[in-house]
Scaffold this active site. Structure first.
Site, PDB file in Angstrom:
ATOM      1  N   LYS A  96      23.078  30.601  39.277  1.00 34.83           N
ATOM      2  CA  LYS A  96      23.796  29.554  39.996  1.00 34.83           C
ATOM      3  C   LYS A  96      22.944  28.291  39.894  1.00 34.83           C
ATOM      4  CE  LYS A  96      24.824  27.847  44.555  1.00 34.83           C
ATOM      5  NZ  LYS A  96      25.042  28.055  45.968  1.00 34.83           N
ATOM      6  N   GLY A 157      25.541  24.423  54.710  1.00 30.00           N
ATOM      7  CA  GLY A 157      25.046  24.691  56.060  1.00 30.00           C
ATOM      8  C   GLY A 157      25.724  23.891  57.148  1.00 30.00           C
ATOM      9  N   ALA A 183      29.803  26.782  49.811  1.00 31.44           N
ATOM     10  CA  ALA A 183      29.109  25.942  50.797  1.00 31.44           C
ATOM     11  C   ALA A 183      30.042  25.271  51.798  1.00 31.44           C
ATOM     12  CB  ALA A 183      28.253  24.862  50.125  1.00 31.44           C
ATOM     13  N   GLY A 184      29.567  25.237  53.025  1.00 34.29           N
ATOM     14  CA  GLY A 184      30.257  24.502  54.086  1.00 34.29           C
ATOM     15  C   GLY A 184      31.279  25.310  54.870  1.00 34.29           C
ATOM     16  N   ASN A 205      27.002  31.582  53.206  1.00 32.58           N
ATOM     17  CA  ASN A 205      25.750  32.108  53.738  1.00 32.58           C
ATOM     18  C   ASN A 205      25.639  31.828  55.246  1.00 32.58           C
ATOM     19  OD1 ASN A 205      22.341  32.082  52.465  1.00 32.58           O
ATOM     20  ND2 ASN A 205      23.019  32.644  54.472  1.00 32.58           N
ATOM     21  N   THR A 206      25.503  30.533  55.584  1.00 30.42           N
ATOM     22  CA  THR A 206      25.170  30.173  56.970  1.00 30.42           C
ATOM     23  C   THR A 206      26.192  30.681  57.981  1.00 30.42           C
ATOM     24  OG1 THR A 206      24.220  28.166  56.026  1.00 30.42           O
ATOM     25  CG2 THR A 206      24.474  28.211  58.408  1.00 30.42           C
TER      26      THR A 206
HETATM   27  C1  DXP Z   1      22.988  30.492  49.596  1.00 24.77           C
HETATM   28  C2  DXP Z   1      23.483  29.387  48.811  1.00 24.77           C
HETATM   29  O1  DXP Z   1      23.624  29.452  47.624  1.00 24.77           O
HETATM   30  C3  DXP Z   1      23.816  28.131  49.535  1.00 24.77           C
HETATM   31  O2  DXP Z   1      23.182  27.077  48.930  1.00 24.77           O
HETATM   32  C4  DXP Z   1      25.293  28.047  49.519  1.00 24.77           C
HETATM   33  O3  DXP Z   1      25.755  26.912  48.962  1.00 24.77           O
HETATM   34  C5  DXP Z   1      25.917  28.450  50.799  1.00 24.77           C
HETATM   35  O4  DXP Z   1      26.158  27.414  51.678  1.00 24.77           O
HETATM   36  P1  DXP Z   1      26.530  27.710  53.215  1.00 24.77           P
HETATM   37  O5  DXP Z   1      25.268  28.173  53.849  1.00 24.77           O
HETATM   38  O6  DXP Z   1      27.045  26.420  53.749  1.00 24.77           O
HETATM   39  O7  DXP Z   1      27.572  28.794  53.229  1.00 24.77           O
END
Ligand code: DXP
Length: 255
Positions: A96, A157, A183-184, A205-206
Protein backbone atom coordinates in the site's frame (compact mmCIF):
# COMPACT_ATOMS: atom_id res chain seq x y z
CA UNK A 1 -14.97 -12.31 -4.38
CA UNK A 2 -12.49 -9.46 -4.18
CA UNK A 3 -9.68 -9.96 -6.69
CA UNK A 4 -6.48 -7.92 -6.37
CA UNK A 5 -3.74 -8.89 -8.81
CA UNK A 6 -3.30 -12.66 -8.41
CA UNK A 7 -5.05 -12.78 -5.01
CA UNK A 8 -8.70 -13.62 -4.23
CA UNK A 9 -10.50 -12.78 -1.01
CA UNK A 10 -13.98 -13.50 0.26
CA UNK A 11 -13.89 -10.65 2.78
CA UNK A 12 -14.16 -7.07 1.54
CA UNK A 13 -12.91 -5.58 4.80
CA UNK A 14 -9.22 -4.67 4.98
CA UNK A 15 -8.15 -3.94 8.53
CA UNK A 16 -5.37 -1.76 9.92
CA UNK A 17 -3.43 -3.04 12.90
CA UNK A 18 -2.41 0.14 14.75
CA UNK A 19 -3.59 1.83 17.95
CA UNK A 20 -5.41 -1.10 19.64
CA UNK A 21 -5.51 -0.94 23.45
CA UNK A 22 -3.47 -4.18 23.64
CA UNK A 23 -2.44 -7.24 21.58
CA UNK A 24 -5.24 -9.41 23.02
CA UNK A 25 -8.01 -6.99 21.96
CA UNK A 26 -6.30 -6.58 18.61
CA UNK A 27 -6.22 -10.32 18.00
CA UNK A 28 -9.88 -10.77 18.99
CA UNK A 29 -11.00 -7.80 16.86
CA UNK A 30 -9.07 -9.10 13.85
CA UNK A 31 -10.58 -12.59 14.33
CA UNK A 32 -14.15 -11.37 14.64
CA UNK A 33 -13.81 -9.02 11.66
CA UNK A 34 -13.08 -11.98 9.36
CA UNK A 35 -10.74 -9.64 7.48
CA UNK A 36 -8.28 -11.53 5.30
CA UNK A 37 -5.99 -8.60 4.51
CA UNK A 38 -4.17 -6.81 7.32
CA UNK A 39 -2.20 -3.66 6.73
CA UNK A 40 0.62 -2.34 8.88
CA UNK A 41 3.26 0.37 8.65
CA UNK A 42 6.60 -1.25 7.81
CA UNK A 43 8.37 1.55 9.63
CA UNK A 44 6.57 0.81 12.88
CA UNK A 45 7.30 -2.91 12.76
CA UNK A 46 10.41 -4.46 14.13
CA UNK A 47 10.63 -6.85 11.20
CA UNK A 48 14.38 -7.14 11.38
CA UNK A 49 14.73 -7.00 15.18
CA UNK A 50 13.74 -10.33 16.71
CA UNK A 51 14.18 -9.00 20.27
CA UNK A 52 11.52 -6.30 19.84
CA UNK A 53 7.75 -6.83 20.25
CA UNK A 54 6.02 -7.46 16.97
CA UNK A 55 2.25 -7.81 16.63
CA UNK A 56 2.62 -10.33 13.83
CA UNK A 57 3.76 -12.89 16.41
CA UNK A 58 0.31 -12.81 18.00
CA UNK A 59 -1.57 -13.72 14.86
CA UNK A 60 -1.88 -16.93 12.92
CA UNK A 61 -0.19 -15.59 9.82
CA UNK A 62 -1.38 -18.44 7.62
CA UNK A 63 -4.88 -16.97 7.88
CA UNK A 64 -4.00 -13.53 6.52
CA UNK A 65 -2.51 -11.76 3.55
CA UNK A 66 -0.27 -8.98 4.80
CA UNK A 67 -0.44 -5.61 3.14
CA UNK A 68 2.62 -3.64 4.27
CA UNK A 69 2.22 0.10 3.87
CA UNK A 70 4.73 2.88 3.39
CA UNK A 71 3.35 5.18 6.12
CA UNK A 72 6.01 7.57 7.34
CA UNK A 73 7.50 8.07 3.86
CA UNK A 74 7.47 11.64 2.59
CA UNK A 75 9.03 11.05 -0.81
CA UNK A 76 8.61 8.47 -3.57
CA UNK A 77 12.22 7.42 -3.01
CA UNK A 78 11.55 6.64 0.67
CA UNK A 79 8.33 4.77 -0.16
CA UNK A 80 10.10 2.61 -2.74
CA UNK A 81 12.85 1.82 -0.23
CA UNK A 82 10.28 0.81 2.41
CA UNK A 83 8.43 -1.38 -0.11
CA UNK A 84 11.66 -3.15 -1.04
CA UNK A 85 12.44 -3.71 2.64
CA UNK A 86 9.03 -5.32 3.16
CA UNK A 87 9.53 -7.54 0.12
CA UNK A 88 13.01 -8.54 1.25
CA UNK A 89 11.61 -9.63 4.61
CA UNK A 90 9.31 -12.03 2.72
CA UNK A 91 6.06 -10.49 3.99
CA UNK A 92 4.21 -10.01 0.71
CA UNK A 93 4.67 -8.54 -2.77
CA UNK A 94 1.63 -6.32 -2.26
CA UNK A 95 2.28 -2.81 -1.06
CA UNK A 96 0.00 0.00 0.00
CA UNK A 97 1.63 3.23 -1.15
CA UNK A 98 0.91 5.79 1.56
CA UNK A 99 2.72 9.08 1.03
CA UNK A 100 1.44 11.88 3.20
CA UNK A 101 1.84 15.36 1.76
CA UNK A 102 0.40 17.41 4.61
CA UNK A 103 1.08 16.55 8.23
CA UNK A 104 -1.95 18.49 9.50
CA UNK A 105 -4.63 16.91 7.30
CA UNK A 106 -2.71 13.69 6.56
CA UNK A 107 -3.84 13.98 2.95
CA UNK A 108 -1.72 12.17 0.39
CA UNK A 109 0.89 13.79 -1.86
CA UNK A 110 -0.42 13.11 -5.40
CA UNK A 111 2.86 13.74 -7.20
CA UNK A 112 5.01 11.52 -5.00
CA UNK A 113 2.25 8.87 -4.96
CA UNK A 114 2.28 8.74 -8.78
CA UNK A 115 6.09 8.53 -8.88
CA UNK A 116 6.31 5.76 -6.26
CA UNK A 117 3.43 3.76 -7.74
CA UNK A 118 4.93 3.91 -11.23
CA UNK A 119 8.31 2.70 -10.02
CA UNK A 120 6.83 -0.08 -7.85
CA UNK A 121 4.63 -1.36 -10.69
CA UNK A 122 7.78 -1.52 -12.87
CA UNK A 123 9.56 -3.44 -10.08
CA UNK A 124 6.80 -6.07 -10.14
CA UNK A 125 4.95 -5.19 -6.93
CA UNK A 126 1.17 -5.49 -6.54
CA UNK A 127 0.53 -1.79 -5.95
CA UNK A 128 -2.39 -0.31 -4.01
CA UNK A 129 -2.01 3.46 -3.72
CA UNK A 130 -3.84 5.45 -1.06
CA UNK A 131 -5.03 8.57 -2.88
CA UNK A 132 -7.32 11.53 -2.45
CA UNK A 133 -10.79 11.34 -4.02
CA UNK A 134 -9.50 13.07 -7.16
CA UNK A 135 -11.13 11.43 -10.18
CA UNK A 136 -8.41 12.28 -12.72
CA UNK A 137 -5.59 11.24 -10.41
CA UNK A 138 -7.33 7.90 -9.82
CA UNK A 139 -7.45 7.38 -13.60
CA UNK A 140 -3.72 8.13 -13.93
CA UNK A 141 -2.94 5.61 -11.18
CA UNK A 142 -4.98 2.94 -12.91
CA UNK A 143 -3.40 3.73 -16.30
CA UNK A 144 0.09 3.28 -14.95
CA UNK A 145 -0.78 -0.25 -13.83
CA UNK A 146 -1.86 -0.06 -10.18
CA UNK A 147 -3.76 -3.15 -9.07
CA UNK A 148 -6.34 -1.32 -6.94
CA UNK A 149 -7.16 2.31 -6.24
CA UNK A 150 -7.74 3.40 -2.64
CA UNK A 151 -9.37 6.83 -2.39
CA UNK A 152 -9.92 8.29 1.05
CA UNK A 153 -13.40 8.86 2.47
CA UNK A 154 -11.99 11.69 4.65
CA UNK A 155 -8.68 12.35 6.45
CA UNK A 156 -7.00 9.37 8.15
CA UNK A 157 -8.18 8.90 11.71
CA UNK A 158 -10.77 11.68 11.46
CA UNK A 159 -13.81 9.38 11.54
CA UNK A 160 -15.67 11.95 9.44
CA UNK A 161 -17.05 9.36 7.06
CA UNK A 162 -17.64 9.93 3.36
CA UNK A 163 -17.06 13.58 2.46
CA UNK A 164 -17.49 13.37 -1.29
CA UNK A 165 -19.74 10.52 -2.42
CA UNK A 166 -20.04 11.97 -5.92
CA UNK A 167 -16.29 11.81 -6.57
CA UNK A 168 -16.11 8.32 -5.14
CA UNK A 169 -18.94 7.24 -7.42
CA UNK A 170 -17.16 8.75 -10.45
CA UNK A 171 -13.95 6.91 -9.48
CA UNK A 172 -15.85 3.63 -9.02
CA UNK A 173 -17.62 4.05 -12.40
CA UNK A 174 -14.45 4.68 -14.39
CA UNK A 175 -12.12 2.18 -12.70
CA UNK A 176 -11.68 -1.41 -13.88
CA UNK A 177 -9.42 -2.55 -11.03
CA UNK A 178 -10.86 -2.79 -7.49
CA UNK A 179 -11.68 0.46 -5.69
CA UNK A 180 -11.19 0.25 -1.94
CA UNK A 181 -12.34 3.17 0.18
CA UNK A 182 -9.50 3.85 2.62
CA UNK A 183 -9.40 6.13 5.66
CA UNK A 184 -11.81 8.34 7.53
CA UNK A 185 -14.55 5.76 8.12
CA UNK A 186 -16.16 6.47 11.51
CA UNK A 187 -19.21 4.24 11.79
CA UNK A 188 -20.63 1.05 10.32
CA UNK A 189 -23.10 3.14 8.31
CA UNK A 190 -20.14 4.98 6.65
CA UNK A 191 -18.73 1.62 5.60
CA UNK A 192 -22.14 0.47 4.34
CA UNK A 193 -22.52 3.65 2.26
CA UNK A 194 -19.09 3.11 0.71
CA UNK A 195 -20.17 -0.37 -0.33
CA UNK A 196 -23.60 0.82 -1.53
CA UNK A 197 -21.78 3.26 -3.80
CA UNK A 198 -20.23 0.21 -5.46
CA UNK A 199 -16.81 0.09 -3.81
CA UNK A 200 -15.09 -3.28 -3.92
CA UNK A 201 -13.88 -3.02 -0.34
CA UNK A 202 -13.20 -0.79 2.64
CA UNK A 203 -9.92 -0.34 4.50
CA UNK A 204 -10.26 1.00 8.03
CA UNK A 205 -8.39 1.11 11.30
CA UNK A 206 -9.21 3.85 13.81
CA UNK A 207 -12.99 3.27 13.81
CA UNK A 208 -12.33 -0.21 15.22
CA UNK A 209 -9.13 0.21 17.26
CA UNK A 210 -10.39 3.46 18.85
CA UNK A 211 -13.94 2.27 19.59
CA UNK A 212 -15.10 1.81 23.19
CA UNK A 213 -15.42 -1.89 22.36
CA UNK A 214 -13.13 -2.65 19.40
CA UNK A 215 -14.24 -6.29 19.19
CA UNK A 216 -17.92 -5.37 18.86
CA UNK A 217 -17.10 -2.63 16.37
CA UNK A 218 -15.05 -5.08 14.28
CA UNK A 219 -18.12 -7.29 14.04
CA UNK A 220 -20.36 -4.30 13.22
CA UNK A 221 -18.01 -3.26 10.41
CA UNK A 222 -17.95 -6.78 9.00
CA UNK A 223 -21.76 -6.90 8.91
CA UNK A 224 -22.09 -3.36 7.51
CA UNK A 225 -19.72 -4.13 4.65
CA UNK A 226 -21.62 -7.31 3.83
CA UNK A 227 -24.97 -5.47 4.00
CA UNK A 228 -23.72 -2.59 1.87
CA UNK A 229 -22.41 -4.96 -0.79
CA UNK A 230 -25.66 -6.92 -0.86
CA UNK A 231 -27.61 -3.67 -1.18
CA UNK A 232 -25.41 -2.59 -4.08
CA UNK A 233 -25.83 -5.92 -5.86
CA UNK A 234 -29.59 -5.87 -5.24
CA UNK A 235 -29.88 -2.43 -6.89
CA UNK A 236 -31.52 0.43 -5.06
CA UNK A 237 -34.87 1.97 -6.05
CA UNK A 238 -34.80 5.25 -7.94
CA UNK A 239 -35.16 8.41 -5.88
CA UNK A 240 -38.45 10.23 -6.60
CA UNK A 241 -39.39 13.74 -5.73
CA UNK A 242 -42.91 12.95 -4.55
CA UNK A 243 -44.49 10.14 -2.61
CA UNK A 244 -45.76 7.05 -4.32
CA UNK A 245 -48.10 4.67 -2.51
CA UNK A 246 -46.48 1.41 -1.48
CA UNK A 247 -49.75 -0.46 -2.08
CA UNK A 248 -51.25 0.98 -5.29
CA UNK A 249 -55.04 1.16 -5.33
CA UNK A 250 -55.39 1.85 -9.05
CA UNK A 251 -57.77 -0.56 -10.73
CA UNK A 252 -59.17 -1.82 -7.42
CA UNK A 253 -62.77 -1.34 -6.46
CA UNK A 254 -62.77 -0.25 -2.85
CA UNK A 255 -66.48 -0.82 -2.21
C1 DXP B 1 -3.87 1.68 8.71
C2 DXP B 1 -3.84 2.51 7.54
O1 DXP B 1 -3.41 2.13 6.48
C3 DXP B 1 -4.35 3.90 7.67
O2 DXP B 1 -3.42 4.78 7.19
C4 DXP B 1 -5.64 3.92 6.93
O3 DXP B 1 -5.68 4.84 5.96
C5 DXP B 1 -6.82 3.84 7.82
O4 DXP B 1 -7.35 5.07 8.18
P1 DXP B 1 -8.42 5.17 9.37
O5 DXP B 1 -7.66 4.95 10.62
O6 DXP B 1 -9.01 6.54 9.25
O7 DXP B 1 -9.45 4.09 9.16
Amino acid sequence: MLRIGPFEFSSRLLLGTGKYPNFDVQKKAVDVSEAEILTFAVRRMNIFEASQPNFLENLDLKKYTLLPNTAGAKTAKEAVRIAKLAKASGLCDMIKVELIGCQKTLLPDPIETIKASEELVKEGFIVLPYTSDDVVLAKHLEDLGCHAIMPGASPIGSGQGIMNPLNLRFIIEQTTVPVIIDAGIGTPSDAAIAMELGADGVLLNTAVSGAKDPIKMAEAMKLAIKAGRLGFEAGRIARKEYGQASSPVEGMSIG
